[in-house]
Design a protein around this motif. Structure first.
Motif, short mmCIF file in Angstrom:
data_model
loop_
_atom_site.label_atom_id
_atom_site.label_comp_id
_atom_site.label_asym_id
_atom_site.label_seq_id
_atom_site.Cartn_x
_atom_site.Cartn_y
_atom_site.Cartn_z
N GLY A 405 0.78 -1.23 0.00
CA GLY A 405 0.00 0.00 0.00
C GLY A 405 0.81 1.28 0.00
O GLY A 405 0.75 2.06 -0.93
N ARG A 406 1.64 1.51 1.06
CA ARG A 406 2.29 2.83 1.16
C ARG A 406 3.78 2.77 1.50
O ARG A 406 4.34 3.77 1.92
N ASN A 407 4.39 1.62 1.31
CA ASN A 407 5.82 1.49 1.57
C ASN A 407 6.56 1.35 0.24
O ASN A 407 6.39 0.35 -0.47
N LEU A 408 7.33 2.37 -0.12
CA LEU A 408 8.04 2.35 -1.40
C LEU A 408 8.93 1.12 -1.50
O LEU A 408 9.65 0.77 -0.56
N ASN A 409 8.90 0.46 -2.66
CA ASN A 409 9.75 -0.72 -2.83
C ASN A 409 11.20 -0.31 -3.06
O ASN A 409 11.52 0.86 -3.31
N GLY A 410 12.09 -1.29 -2.98
CA GLY A 410 13.52 -1.01 -3.06
C GLY A 410 13.95 -0.40 -4.37
O GLY A 410 14.81 0.49 -4.40
N GLY A 411 13.38 -0.87 -5.48
CA GLY A 411 13.76 -0.33 -6.78
C GLY A 411 13.43 1.13 -6.92
O GLY A 411 14.21 1.92 -7.47
N THR A 412 12.27 1.53 -6.41
CA THR A 412 11.87 2.94 -6.48
C THR A 412 12.74 3.80 -5.57
O THR A 412 13.15 4.91 -5.94
N ARG A 413 13.04 3.29 -4.38
CA ARG A 413 13.93 4.02 -3.47
C ARG A 413 15.30 4.24 -4.10
O ARG A 413 15.90 5.32 -4.01
N LEU A 414 15.80 3.19 -4.76
CA LEU A 414 17.11 3.28 -5.40
C LEU A 414 17.11 4.33 -6.50
O LEU A 414 18.03 5.14 -6.63
N LYS A 415 16.07 4.34 -7.32
CA LYS A 415 15.97 5.31 -8.41
C LYS A 415 15.96 6.74 -7.88
O LYS A 415 16.72 7.59 -8.37
N LEU A 416 15.12 7.00 -6.89
CA LEU A 416 15.04 8.35 -6.33
C LEU A 416 16.38 8.80 -5.77
O LEU A 416 16.81 9.94 -5.96
N ARG A 417 17.05 7.88 -5.08
CA ARG A 417 18.34 8.22 -4.47
C ARG A 417 19.40 8.48 -5.53
O ARG A 417 20.16 9.46 -5.45
N GLN A 418 19.47 7.61 -6.54
CA GLN A 418 20.55 7.73 -7.53
C GLN A 418 20.35 8.93 -8.45
O GLN A 418 21.32 9.62 -8.79
N VAL A 419 19.13 9.21 -8.84
CA VAL A 419 18.89 10.38 -9.68
C VAL A 419 19.22 11.66 -8.91
O VAL A 419 19.89 12.56 -9.43
N SER A 420 18.78 11.73 -7.66
CA SER A 420 19.05 12.92 -6.85
C SER A 420 20.54 13.11 -6.64
O SER A 420 21.06 14.23 -6.73
N SER A 421 21.23 12.00 -6.37
CA SER A 421 22.65 12.07 -6.04
C SER A 421 23.53 12.35 -7.25
O SER A 421 24.40 13.23 -7.21
N ILE A 422 23.31 11.63 -8.34
CA ILE A 422 24.20 11.71 -9.49
C ILE A 422 23.81 12.84 -10.45
O ILE A 422 24.68 13.54 -10.98
N GLU A 423 22.52 13.02 -10.66
CA GLU A 423 22.07 14.06 -11.58
C GLU A 423 21.96 15.43 -10.89
O GLU A 423 21.77 16.45 -11.57
N CYS A 424 22.04 15.42 -9.55
CA CYS A 424 21.89 16.65 -8.77
C CYS A 424 20.57 17.35 -9.09
O CYS A 424 20.50 18.58 -9.27
N VAL A 425 19.54 16.54 -9.20
CA VAL A 425 18.20 17.04 -9.47
C VAL A 425 17.29 16.63 -8.32
O VAL A 425 17.28 15.48 -7.90
N ARG A 426 16.58 17.59 -7.80
CA ARG A 426 15.59 17.27 -6.77
C ARG A 426 14.45 16.50 -7.41
O ARG A 426 13.93 16.91 -8.45
N VAL A 427 14.08 15.37 -6.80
CA VAL A 427 13.00 14.54 -7.35
C VAL A 427 11.84 14.52 -6.37
O VAL A 427 12.02 14.24 -5.18
N VAL A 428 10.65 14.84 -6.87
CA VAL A 428 9.45 14.86 -6.05
C VAL A 428 8.55 13.69 -6.45
O VAL A 428 8.30 13.47 -7.64
N SER A 429 8.09 12.95 -5.46
CA SER A 429 7.19 11.83 -5.73
C SER A 429 5.73 12.25 -5.62
O SER A 429 5.37 13.03 -4.74
N VAL A 430 4.92 11.72 -6.52
CA VAL A 430 3.48 11.91 -6.47
C VAL A 430 2.85 10.54 -6.22
O VAL A 430 2.68 9.75 -7.16
N PRO A 431 2.52 10.21 -4.97
CA PRO A 431 1.93 8.89 -4.68
C PRO A 431 0.50 8.80 -5.21
O PRO A 431 -0.27 9.75 -5.09
#
Length: 450
Positions: A405-431
């Motif tokens: 229901g509301r717990n982000l899976n590992g793949g999504t967590r990894l994507k958000l972290r890596q895009v933010s870290s490497i691309e230096c882009v703030r990423v906003v999630s829309v649940p």
């Protein structure tokens, strides 16, 4: 004849009698001549023996199936749960599944007033055979699920739990209530008594089904850490992948398995390697020696990875970049991994269309849909430019991105972290569960601006 071959199978000894033909072939021929005299128990022992000795004989199995279909199960007292489960297991094990036979037996099981005579192992074997034979009987699955829930999984062992939940998940049966009921009763057991294979299979099943049962995960992870040295490579890969997928990235768990993975890494399959490496990337548990061992194994197995495996290696490589690690894939392998990663389809949903549609009508400098990031290769659902320099990534997370229901899976967590870290882009999630509560364009615009 049935008892003779059964005796050899019980001790796991295939008869090796010298002659022009194998002994098991001679016995099969004789059985074919006398098959009309066999009862259910004898037919069960016969096919079980051939399956146990891993000796395929399509003609014999076809004749046995026809003979069973001629018999009246209610008139033959030997047609009991043990016989039923052995017959199904034998046909499925040797890939001799007969659709008419399976349907006949399944209908018989469903027609009985009660499943009380069926022990947990019988039920687990029946469902597992159904899955292995790729023969799905929804009424049977529902009947068994209802029975085990009603009896509170009485007398279930770790192996029976593991076999049953794994089979339900693989079959894709509507199993949420069943899995949660199983989790509740497993939490009352001492999970440290479960085999390591059962521990790995159970948590793999819940990860695959995206079911959230945190108390169960805590118990299984604790048992896994205590018995980590007993895990074989495939079991380790399944366990670590499942924990990472579920977001159970407990540092104690991953650190405990570092030396075990290093010790057995040469015995991992290519898929096991990519799953384990991806799991460590999700957990963000760095160990220089393990990273180097992974790199050596990747190079050794580089022609054995699937597209999915290469994609996982790309994410592992991004993780090295995140943590400024000197460990790097060879250029040719790195390129193959990135190509595989970007070739994976991202899909497009009605939810994404709604969000992007609202964004495009707002007063932003620019809105790009399905934006491929330059350094990581990830695709963002949208990239919103506030001006020439400030950009915000938008990720629209539907139900598949969540566990329970509301717990982000590992793949999504990894994507958000890596895009933010490497691309230096703030990423906003829309649940999806927040977006679905909004009324009209005005409410959606206010939500996105916030």
């Amino acid at each position: 004849l049935s008892n003779t071959i059964y005796s050899f199978a019980l001790i796991g000894y295939p008869p090796n009698v010298q002659g022009s033909r194998p002994f098991l072939e001679i016995v099969a021929d004789e059985c074919l001549h006398q098959l009309n005299h066999f009862n259910m128990q004898e037919l069960s022992n016969l096919v079980w023996s051939y399956a146990k000795l891993n000796h395929s004989h399509p003609e014999l199995f076809g004749a046995v199936a026809s003979r069973i279909l001629e018999l009246n199960p209610k008139a033959d007292t030997t047609f009991n749960p043990q016989v039923i489960s052995n017959i199904l297991w034998s046909f499925a094990t040797l890939d001799e599944a007969n659709e008419d036979l399976f349907r006949y037996i399944f209908n018989h099981i469903v027609s009985t007033n009660s499943l009380q005579a069926y022990k947990p192992q019988h039920l687990a074997t029946i469902v597992r055979a159904c899955v292995r034979a790729d023969f799905y009987h929804p009424i049977l699955f529902s009947r068994i699920a209802d029975h085990v829930i009603e009896t509170n999984f009485e007398s279930f062992t770790g192996h029976a739990y593991s076999s049953l939940v794994r089979s339900y998940v693989i079959a894709g049966h509507d199993q949420s209530e069943f899995l949660h009921s199983a989790a509740d009763t497993m939490c009352e057991r001492d999970m440290k008594l479960f085999s390591v294979q059962s521990i790995a299979n159970i948590i793999w099943s819940y990860a695959t089904a995206r079911e959230w049962c945190p108390d169960l995960f805590i118990g299984l992870i604790s048992a896994a850490v205590d018995r980590r040295d007993e895990f074989q490579p495939q079991e380790m890969a399944n366990l670590l992948w499942a924990c990472a997928t579920l977001g159970q990235t407990n540092a104690d768990l991953f650190n405990a398995f570092v030396p075990v993975v290093k010790m057995k890494i040469e015995d991992f399959t290519a898929q096991g390697l990519s799953n384990a490496a991806w799991a460590f990337a999700v957990a963000d548990i760095q160990n220089d020696d393990l990273n180097n061992r992974f790199l050596e194994a990747f190079i050794k197995n580089e022609d054995r990875f699937s597209v999915e495996g290469l994609s996982q290696l790309h994410q592992w490589q991004l993780w090295q970049i995140e943590r400024v690690s000197p460990v790097q894939l060879p250029a040719s392998l790195s390129e193959r991994c990135r190509d595989a990663f970007v070739s994976q389809g991202t899909g497009y949903s009605k939810l994404q269309d709604q969000v992007v549609s609202v964004l495009s009508r707002m007063d932003f400098y620019d809105v790009l849909e399905e934006y491929r990031t330059r350094n990581t290769g990830y695709t963002l659902d949208a990239l919103v430019s506030l001006n020439d320099t400030v950009k915000i990534g938008i990720e629209i997370n539907g139900p598949y991105h969540y566990i329970g229901g509301r717990n982000l899976n590992g793949g999504t967590r990894l994507k958000l972290r890596q895009v933010s870290s490497i691309e230096c882009v703030r990423v906003v999630s829309v649940p999806h569960y927040e977006w679905e509560q909004l009324d009209g364009d005005e409410g959606r615009r206010e939500y996105l601006l916030s």
